[in-house]
Each structure stands twice: as C-alpha cells, then as structure tokens.
Write a protein that holds these residues in place. Structure first.
Motif, PDB file in Angstrom:
ATOM      1  N   PHE A  29      -9.554   0.324   9.755  1.00 15.04           N
ATOM      2  CA  PHE A  29      -7.991  -0.005  10.108  1.00 15.04           C
ATOM      3  C   PHE A  29      -7.393   0.800  10.122  1.00 15.04           C
ATOM      4  O   PHE A  29      -7.147   1.391  11.668  1.00 15.04           O
ATOM      5  N   GLN A  30      -7.537   2.182   9.182  1.00 12.42           N
ATOM      6  CA  GLN A  30      -6.671   3.209  10.021  1.00 12.42           C
ATOM      7  C   GLN A  30      -7.475   4.584  11.470  1.00 12.42           C
ATOM      8  O   GLN A  30      -7.103   4.799  11.814  1.00 12.42           O
ATOM      9  N   ARG A  31      -8.824   3.942  10.998  1.00 13.77           N
ATOM     10  CA  ARG A  31      -9.841   4.393  11.435  1.00 13.77           C
ATOM     11  C   ARG A  31      -9.664   4.505  12.747  1.00 13.77           C
ATOM     12  O   ARG A  31      -9.877   5.230  14.309  1.00 13.77           O
ATOM     13  N   GLU A  32      -9.385   2.505  13.179  1.00 16.47           N
ATOM     14  CA  GLU A  32      -9.260   2.649  14.733  1.00 16.47           C
ATOM     15  C   GLU A  32      -7.978   3.234  14.565  1.00 16.47           C
ATOM     16  O   GLU A  32      -7.886   3.653  16.344  1.00 16.47           O
ATOM     17  N   ILE A  33      -7.082   3.319  14.507  1.00 16.80           N
ATOM     18  CA  ILE A  33      -6.146   3.634  15.534  1.00 16.80           C
ATOM     19  C   ILE A  33      -6.204   4.907  15.060  1.00 16.80           C
ATOM     20  O   ILE A  33      -6.005   5.241  16.153  1.00 16.80           O
ATOM     21  N   VAL A  34      -6.266   6.166  14.308  1.00 13.23           N
ATOM     22  CA  VAL A  34      -6.710   7.722  14.862  1.00 13.23           C
ATOM     23  C   VAL A  34      -7.733   7.193  16.234  1.00 13.23           C
ATOM     24  O   VAL A  34      -7.675   8.830  16.870  1.00 13.23           O
ATOM     25  N   ILE A  35      -8.788   7.238  16.165  1.00  7.13           N
ATOM     26  CA  ILE A  35      -9.840   6.649  17.440  1.00  7.13           C
ATOM     27  C   ILE A  35      -8.446   6.731  18.994  1.00  7.13           C
ATOM     28  O   ILE A  35      -9.049   6.876  19.403  1.00  7.13           O
ATOM     29  N   MET A  36      -7.776   5.557  18.873  1.00  9.04           N
ATOM     30  CA  MET A  36      -7.073   5.208  19.857  1.00  9.04           C
ATOM     31  C   MET A  36      -6.253   5.724  19.746  1.00  9.04           C
ATOM     32  O   MET A  36      -5.955   5.862  21.397  1.00  9.04           O
ATOM     33  N   PRO A  71       0.991  -1.880  -0.155  1.00  7.97           N
ATOM     34  CA  PRO A  71      -0.044   0.376  -0.003  1.00  7.97           C
ATOM     35  C   PRO A  71       0.910   0.991  -0.030  1.00  7.97           C
ATOM     36  O   PRO A  71       1.973   1.201   0.409  1.00  7.97           O
ATOM     37  N   GLU A  72       0.340   2.162  -0.532  1.00 11.09           N
ATOM     38  CA  GLU A  72       1.241   3.352  -0.349  1.00 11.09           C
ATOM     39  C   GLU A  72       1.246   4.328   0.976  1.00 11.09           C
ATOM     40  O   GLU A  72       0.375   4.928   1.419  1.00 11.09           O
ATOM     41  N   PRO A  73       1.913   5.337   1.254  1.00 11.83           N
ATOM     42  CA  PRO A  73       2.437   5.256   2.391  1.00 11.83           C
ATOM     43  C   PRO A  73       1.661   6.614   2.222  1.00 11.83           C
ATOM     44  O   PRO A  73       0.943   7.140   3.777  1.00 11.83           O
ATOM     45  N   ARG A  74       1.098   7.096   1.100  1.00  9.55           N
ATOM     46  CA  ARG A  74       0.855   8.355   1.390  1.00  9.55           C
ATOM     47  C   ARG A  74      -0.713   8.332   1.860  1.00  9.55           C
ATOM     48  O   ARG A  74      -2.078   9.433   2.362  1.00  9.55           O
ATOM     49  N   ARG A  75      -1.345   6.957   1.991  1.00 13.71           N
ATOM     50  CA  ARG A  75      -3.043   6.744   2.355  1.00 13.71           C
ATOM     51  C   ARG A  75      -2.504   6.613   3.863  1.00 13.71           C
ATOM     52  O   ARG A  75      -4.150   6.473   4.377  1.00 13.71           O
ATOM     53  N   LEU A  76      -1.700   7.029   4.180  1.00 13.45           N
ATOM     54  CA  LEU A  76      -1.669   6.736   5.830  1.00 13.45           C
ATOM     55  C   LEU A  76      -2.116   8.167   6.211  1.00 13.45           C
ATOM     56  O   LEU A  76      -1.877   9.717   5.870  1.00 13.45           O
ATOM     57  N   LYS A  77      -3.173   8.091   7.435  1.00  8.51           N
ATOM     58  CA  LYS A  77      -4.233   9.150   7.923  1.00  8.51           C
ATOM     59  C   LYS A  77      -3.743   9.240   9.515  1.00  8.51           C
ATOM     60  O   LYS A  77      -3.704   9.936  10.193  1.00  8.51           O
ATOM     61  N   PHE A  78      -2.617   8.971  10.067  1.00  9.13           N
ATOM     62  CA  PHE A  78      -1.752   9.314  11.320  1.00  9.13           C
ATOM     63  C   PHE A  78      -0.176   8.885  11.197  1.00  9.13           C
ATOM     64  O   PHE A  78       0.053   8.479  10.458  1.00  9.13           O
ATOM     65  N   ILE A  79       0.219   9.411  12.513  1.00  8.07           N
ATOM     66  CA  ILE A  79       1.649   9.689  12.167  1.00  8.07           C
ATOM     67  C   ILE A  79       2.053   8.226  13.132  1.00  8.07           C
ATOM     68  O   ILE A  79       1.797   7.727  13.553  1.00  8.07           O
ATOM     69  N   PRO A  80       2.800   7.730  11.830  1.00 10.84           N
ATOM     70  CA  PRO A  80       3.707   6.571  12.533  1.00 10.84           C
ATOM     71  C   PRO A  80       3.982   6.198  13.937  1.00 10.84           C
ATOM     72  O   PRO A  80       5.260   7.428  14.098  1.00 10.84           O
ATOM     73  N   THR A  81       4.144   5.447  14.404  1.00 12.11           N
ATOM     74  CA  THR A  81       4.841   5.180  15.583  1.00 12.11           C
ATOM     75  C   THR A  81       6.970   5.374  15.345  1.00 12.11           C
ATOM     76  O   THR A  81       6.755   4.419  14.705  1.00 12.11           O
ATOM     77  N   ALA A  82       7.334   5.655  16.363  1.00 16.59           N
ATOM     78  CA  ALA A  82       8.229   5.391  15.743  1.00 16.59           C
ATOM     79  C   ALA A  82       9.030   4.267  16.705  1.00 16.59           C
ATOM     80  O   ALA A  82      10.479   3.649  16.079  1.00 16.59           O
ATOM     81  N   ALA A  83       8.345   3.468  17.476  1.00 20.45           N
ATOM     82  CA  ALA A  83       7.992   2.064  18.034  1.00 20.45           C
ATOM     83  C   ALA A  83       8.113   1.737  17.054  1.00 20.45           C
ATOM     84  O   ALA A  83       8.168   1.025  16.287  1.00 20.45           O
ATOM     85  N   THR A  84       9.699   0.246  17.704  1.00 18.49           N
ATOM     86  CA  THR A  84       9.408  -0.982  16.524  1.00 18.49           C
ATOM     87  C   THR A  84       9.640  -2.239  17.956  1.00 18.49           C
ATOM     88  O   THR A  84       9.321  -2.608  18.531  1.00 18.49           O
ATOM     89  N   PHE A  85       8.854  -3.144  16.986  1.00 16.92           N
ATOM     90  CA  PHE A  85       8.329  -4.555  17.491  1.00 16.92           C
ATOM     91  C   PHE A  85       8.656  -5.840  16.628  1.00 16.92           C
ATOM     92  O   PHE A  85       8.955  -5.892  15.940  1.00 16.92           O
ATOM     93  N   ARG A  86       9.191  -6.634  17.311  1.00 16.01           N
ATOM     94  CA  ARG A  86       9.806  -7.727  17.389  1.00 16.01           C
ATOM     95  C   ARG A  86       8.191  -9.189  17.391  1.00 16.01           C
ATOM     96  O   ARG A  86       7.959  -9.362  18.714  1.00 16.01           O
ATOM     97  N   LEU A  87       7.533  -9.627  16.328  1.00 14.89           N
ATOM     98  CA  LEU A  87       6.576 -10.785  16.349  1.00 14.89           C
ATOM     99  C   LEU A  87       6.805 -11.956  17.490  1.00 14.89           C
ATOM    100  O   LEU A  87       7.993 -12.146  16.793  1.00 14.89           O
TER     101      LEU A  87
END
Length: 298
Positions: free
Chosen positions: A63-70, A4-20
């Motif tokens: 999905f992005q709306r849930e992030i913005v809400i939280m 997906p194109e990064p321009r579609r992001l509606k939120f500021i991405p977290t700087a945190a990194t995660f190990r799944l």
C-alpha cells in the motif's frame, strides 16, 4: 487492535485533510470513498486500508509502495495523486475522482470503437506509459477497467496497485506471476525476473485489439487456456474478421502482441510517435480535436 506505528511510514504524509462521503467501491485491500477537501480539487477519491489487515506487513508495504510510486508521477493521462497518510489510525491515499466511467464500460456500451478513436486513445495511453517507464515504473496491469475518462474526454491510466518499481529492490515480486489473464505478456506468465516496459506494450496491444474488435485477442474457459494462447497462438486478423482498420494499425497491433519482447516496438514513445504521424496524415495537426468531434461516443 492497536493502530499501525507511524514510524512505518515510507512517505511524507499529506497536509491535506479529507471529509469522507459515500463508499464508491470495496476491494480486498481497502475501501474507496468519495471525499471533499478544502486543500485539493474536490471531489476526490480516498482509498482507506481495511483495519483488519493494517498489521499485515506485506499488505502495508505494498500500500505504501503504491503511494510512493504515485508521488513520482505527474502526467495528464495518469490519475492525479493528492498524497497519503493516516486517518483515524488507518492508512489512506487520495486521488482525483474519475466519474466518467472506464474504457471497459465504453466498449460494453458501444462495441468496437471506430479505428481513429482507438488509435487516439492508444497514443494517449502510450504517452502515460512512457512517463511511468521514464520514472522506473512498470504498470503490469494495463487493461480497459484501469483506463478511465476525464471530463474533457481524455483517457487516464489508474490503479498502480501491482506496479513494479524498478528502483525498489525489495518490491519487485521475483518469481511471482502477477497481472490479469487476458492482458498478460508471455514473460509475466512465465514469471520472468526481468519484467520491463515491453510487458506494458504487450498489454497495450491487447487493449488496442479489444478496442477495435470488442473483445480481447485471446479468450478461454480458464486461465490455463488463455495463458497457452498468449504463449503460442497468433491472434485472429482484425481485417479478416471484417473490422474497419487500416493496414498500418493492424500491423502495430500485431507488433505489440509479439511473443518475443525484443520484436515489439522499442518503447511506448515509439508507439505514440507512430500513431501521431499516421493520424496527422489522415486528420491534420489538430487530429485529436477532429477525432473527438467526429467519432467520440456521446
């Protein structure tokens, strides 16, 4: 398939990194993993959007709306959010890992809860709802499986996947019936375009009824039977069924379950205050500690 194109992001991405780590659950939209991070309290839970739907604009927007809400919510009785972003070309967001089971698990294990414990949990849920409503968020899917327990025994509200953001004119699902049958308010069933926080109060009444009786107020063989009862039937009296429940608490249950939203309590704060006053009268100012010590399940 390209990412997906990064321009579609509606939120500021977290700087945190995660190990799944290992997957904790798989849903229609994404997979939830146990995760570790050096940037936020660990362990965490990370939800990753399925790659095969990453180009579905409706799914991605939701999905992005849930992030913005939280991002707008910060409350001790709402799941803690650690931000979202892109991971290997896939959308993700991270939250605290709640590993002590749900309210649904507790009711299945123990049956009806002692009324003081049910009242305490209801006050905590009401506090979470009021915080969300203050920020223009209506949960729309309040139910025991979306209520979890923290390490200290407090109830924590999660899963804002179908929450309505009243600040987002494009994401209000006009004319759509959304929710879970057993906990849906009459106005949700009728796809009312003016869904308010009173819908969450109705669901709160369903949850409180289930805590006190071990079952939802209305049951049926299919959604049509359940919906018809939500619209027309009066719930069976808790006290007449032999449930231990003071009159004032049953009165609150029935008020929350009023068909007409204007007949329900004014807001979640009024519910919280009503319960606080009665629990203080019964158990003193430290009622939460007293109730947890005396009635909480092991």
């Amino acid at each position: 398939m390209s990412a997906p194109e990064p321009r579609r992001l509606k939120f500021i991405p977290t700087a945190a990194t995660f190990r799944l780590g290992e997957p904790l659950g798989v849903g229609a939209v994404g997979t939830v993993y146990r995760a570790e991070s050096d940037d936020v309290p660990s362990p965490a839970a990370v939800k990753v959007l399925h790659p095969h739907i990453a180009h579905d604009d409706t799914v991605v927007d939701r999905f992005q709306r849930e992030i913005v809400i939280m991002e707008r919510l910060n409350h001790p009785h709402i799941v803690r959010h650690y931000g979202g972003g892109m991971m290997d070309g896939r959308f993700f967001y991270a939250m605290e890992l709640l590993k002590n089971g749900s309210l649904s698990d507790l009711i299945k294990r123990t049956g009806p809860l002692p009324w003081p414990l049910a009242a305490l949990y209801t006050a905590q849920i009401a506090s979470a709802l009021q915080h969300a409503h203050n920020h223009g968020i209506i949960h729309r899917d309040l139910k025991p499986t979306n209520l979890f327990f923290g390490d200290d025994g407090r109830v924590i509200l999660g899963d804002f996947g179908i929450a309505r953001d009243t600040h987002d004119a494009d994401g209000t699902d006009p004319g759509r019936t959304v929710g879970t049958y057993a906990y849906m308010s009459p106005e949700q069933i009728c796809a009312d375009g003016e869904i308010t926080g009173k819908a969450d109060l109705y669901a709160l009444g369903c949850v409180l009824y289930e805590m006190l009786s071990g079952k939802p107020p209305f049951k049926g063989a299919n959604f049509a039977q359940i919906w018809d009862q939500h619209l027309r039937a009066v719930p069976a009296s808790l006290r007449e069924q032999g449930m231990e429940c003071p009159e004032w608490l049953e009165h609150l249950v029935m008020q929350l379950l009023e068909k007409e939203r204007d007949a329900r309590p004014f807001n979640a704060r009024a519910v919280q205050g009503f319960l606080r006053d009665h629990l203080e009268d019964e158990f003193g100012r430290e009622y939460a500690e007293v109730i947890r010590g005396r009635f909480a399940a092991p």
